[in-house]
Scaffold this active site. Structure first.
Site, mmCIF file in Angstrom:
data_model
loop_
_atom_site.group_PDB
_atom_site.id
_atom_site.type_symbol
_atom_site.label_atom_id
_atom_site.label_comp_id
_atom_site.label_asym_id
_atom_site.label_seq_id
_atom_site.Cartn_x
_atom_site.Cartn_y
_atom_site.Cartn_z
ATOM 1 N N CYS A 266 0.820 -1.214 0.000
ATOM 2 C CA CYS A 266 0.000 0.000 0.000
ATOM 3 C C CYS A 266 0.858 1.269 0.000
ATOM 4 C CB CYS A 266 -0.961 0.000 1.180
ATOM 5 S SG CYS A 266 -0.164 -0.246 2.777
ATOM 6 N N HIS B 22 -1.527 0.280 6.976
ATOM 7 C CA HIS B 22 -2.135 0.713 5.712
ATOM 8 C C HIS B 22 -1.881 2.197 5.439
ATOM 9 C CE1 HIS B 22 -4.600 0.287 2.217
ATOM 10 N NE2 HIS B 22 -5.445 1.237 2.611
ATOM 11 N N ASN C 140 -7.628 5.270 -2.323
ATOM 12 C CA ASN C 140 -7.370 4.117 -1.453
ATOM 13 C C ASN C 140 -7.218 2.862 -2.305
ATOM 14 O OD1 ASN C 140 -7.409 2.063 0.531
ATOM 15 N ND2 ASN C 140 -8.711 3.281 1.862
#
Length: 309
Positions: A21, A125, A140
């Site tokens: 991520c 994250h 995202n």
């Protein structure tokens, strides 16, 4: 500060791959596949070397197990530290500043006008919120496409993130205007989308989620109804069995009662016969008693001289 059109109006988005991520976050800030996981790993390695040099290259008690653990800037799963993201963005003369910094006091109340990008972090994250061609989007990597955010919703969304424990950074500097868009993304998990296409994908996925939630709710209701039907059926069967049991018990009682009646009649007949026999015997005794209880008869003896004729 408004941003001019870039990349022909396209949006660059990367979908989550493993725990990369941080890579997705940096690339969506830059709006292009500028970094791979290997690039960030190299930056992490450089940071580790610099930190070891600061520590003298030796393990000191106050340093804990830093040197023994290897890298504190990248995990075995591929998650990177904020220092790595800062180094990557510094390559493009971009600065990462915590939104909680006193210098950004005005941005807390007017982020949609004063800022161009945010990176958000919680636990393992990272994701990016970015203004592209004057519109805000949530990039995202857990989403299938960029999600459009209104200016009003952006403020509320940032507040909700802060309330939920997310750490938010703002990105300062001049962002790349154009990216050399290859026929296929170099990272393998990036995609270029027109805003309308991104909207359609988002709406479709949201509709699927609603449908899926409705299906799950329907399945739960069907299971509940089936359970109730089973309970009603079991109750009906139990009631039927109880009725059958009561009927059989009543029939046995009736027979038993009849038997008792027959027995009673038989006993009464025997008692009647006994009474009759008793009465008969008493009668016979009564008839015989006078002979045994009367005065003896006088027998005349003609030879008795005292008796005169």
């Amino acid at each position: 500060m408004e941003e001019g059109p870039s990349n022909g109006g396209l949006l660059y988005h990367e979908v989550q791959e493993g725990k990369l991520c941080a890579v997705h976050c940096v690339n969506t800030v830059l709006q292009g596949p500028y970094f791979s996981e290997l690039d960030l790993a190299a930056l992490a390695s450089d940071l580790d070397k610099q930190e070891r040099q600061v520590l003298g290259g030796e393990l000191q008690p106050e340093h804990g197990d830093f040197l023994a653990d290897g890298s504190h800037n990248v995990s075995l799963e591929g998650n990177f530290s904020i220092q790595v993201l800062q180094k990557a963005l510094e390559v493009w003369d971009l600065e990462v500043v915590p939104l909680a910094s006193p210098a950004l006091e005005e941005s807390k109340y007017n982020p949609e006008e004063l800022e161009n990008a945010f990176i958000c972090h919680q636990e393992d994250h990272w994701f990016c919120i970015r203004k592209v061609n004057g519109e805000w989007y949530n990039f995202n990597s857990l989403y299938p496409a960029p999600e459009h955010l209104s200016k009003f919703y952006l403020c509320a969304y940032l507040d909700s993130l802060k309330a939920s424990g997310w750490t938010i950074f703002t990105i300062k500097g001049n962002f790349p205007k154009e990216c050399n868009i290859p026929s296929e993304s170099a990272s393998g998990f990036g995609q270029w989308l027109m805003p309308d296409d991104a909207k359609k994908i988002t709406e479709s996925c949201n509709k699927q989620q609603v449908t899926r939630a409705t299906d799950i709710e329907k399945q739960e209701m069907d299971m509940l109804y089936a359970t109730r039907e089973d309970e009603d059926l079991n109750a009906a069967i139990l009631a039927s069995l109880l009725d059958a049991s009561n009927s059989t018990s009543g029939y046995g009682t009736h027979i038993s009662g009849a038997g008792e009646s027959s027995s009673t009649l038989g006993n009464e007949a025997h008692m009647s016969e006994a009474i009759e026999d008793g009465n008969k015997n008493e009668k016979d005794n009564t008839e015989q008693e006078p002979a045994s209880t009367s005065s003896p008869s006088i027998v005349k003896n003609e030879d008795d001289p005292n008796i005169h004729g």
